[in-house]
Design a protein around this motif. Sequence first.
Motif, PDB file in Angstrom:
ATOM      1  N   ALA A 181      -3.672   2.594  -4.316  1.00 62.08           N
ATOM      2  CA  ALA A 181      -3.211   1.608  -3.486  1.00 62.08           C
ATOM      3  C   ALA A 181      -2.210   2.262  -2.595  1.00 62.08           C
ATOM      4  N   VAL A 182      -1.501   3.646  -2.803  1.00 64.33           N
ATOM      5  CA  VAL A 182      -0.806   4.063  -1.947  1.00 64.33           C
ATOM      6  C   VAL A 182      -1.368   4.647  -0.749  1.00 64.33           C
ATOM      7  N   HIS A 183      -2.757   5.238  -1.322  1.00 69.04           N
ATOM      8  CA  HIS A 183      -3.541   6.064  -0.022  1.00 69.04           C
ATOM      9  C   HIS A 183      -4.073   4.978   0.785  1.00 69.04           C
ATOM     10  N   TYR A 184      -4.692   3.881   0.075  1.00 68.95           N
ATOM     11  CA  TYR A 184      -5.358   2.896   1.185  1.00 68.95           C
ATOM     12  C   TYR A 184      -4.567   1.612   1.576  1.00 68.95           C
ATOM     13  N   GLY A 185      -3.323   1.594   0.946  1.00 68.29           N
ATOM     14  CA  GLY A 185      -2.590   0.437   1.576  1.00 68.29           C
ATOM     15  C   GLY A 185      -2.466   0.363   3.072  1.00 68.29           C
ATOM     16  N   PRO A 186      -2.128   1.337   3.727  1.00 70.24           N
ATOM     17  CA  PRO A 186      -1.964   1.322   5.349  1.00 70.24           C
ATOM     18  C   PRO A 186      -3.234   0.824   5.904  1.00 70.24           C
TER      19      PRO A 186
END
Length: 259
Positions: A181-186
């Motif tokens: 979630a954090v890695h691909y959120g952007p």
Amino acid sequence: MTPPLVLSDQLILVTGGAGYLGRPIVAALDAAGATVVCCDLPGRSEAFVREAGLRRTTPVSANVDSAAAAEALVAEVVGRHGVPDGVVHLAYASSSGETLESLPAATFDATLTRGLTPAFALGRAAAEAMKARGRGSLVFFASMYGVVAPDPRIYREPLKPNPIDYGVGKAGLLQLARYFAVHYGPHGVRCNCVTPGPFPNPAVQAQHPDFIAELNRKTALQRVGRNGEIVGPTLFLLSDAASYVTGHSLVVDGGWTAQ
């Protein structure tokens, strides 16, 4: 305003789609107008799609118990159908018939290698394909036993407590979802977990009524889950109704872990 739960014309890959929890999810997606790729062990998805009369679902036979198999499945789906809008990963691995004391370390390791590692590989391959388009939703299936330990007092022979390797693998999925979630959120790609509570299959319910009574007693709602009750939470996380939800564990356990 909350966007509607609309999945028509979406391409959704479901692994373990012919299983007890997978079947109602696939059928609901098909009915909602999604294009579904239903993956399961050889012969299972084909039989399910045929028997259920699903018109928008393509069955695929594959055993995604390795990183290579998981990556190959995503590549096949992308090559034949395009980049999926959503992925629901229900396939899992677990030992059976062993107690914590008797479980070989090699079997514990094999469960993680056959379950958690393929989930990582499948999720990464799907997210990498999705990020170029700027959107997508990954939904992993964790478990209440990735959050709490089983109560050994409710298991009587021939039943044994849920295996430790299964629980550790499911706990790993919860962290995998947060990390993704954090890695691909952007890049506009969301990743969440559905975390089911007690959903014993019909055979267990029929053969072990005393055990089911214990499960009922331990939930706030005083009953086990019906497999259709997993559909709404899953479709919510796939849809734009959950457009601001990522890194989340949506617990569907009748209140088991609230007590």
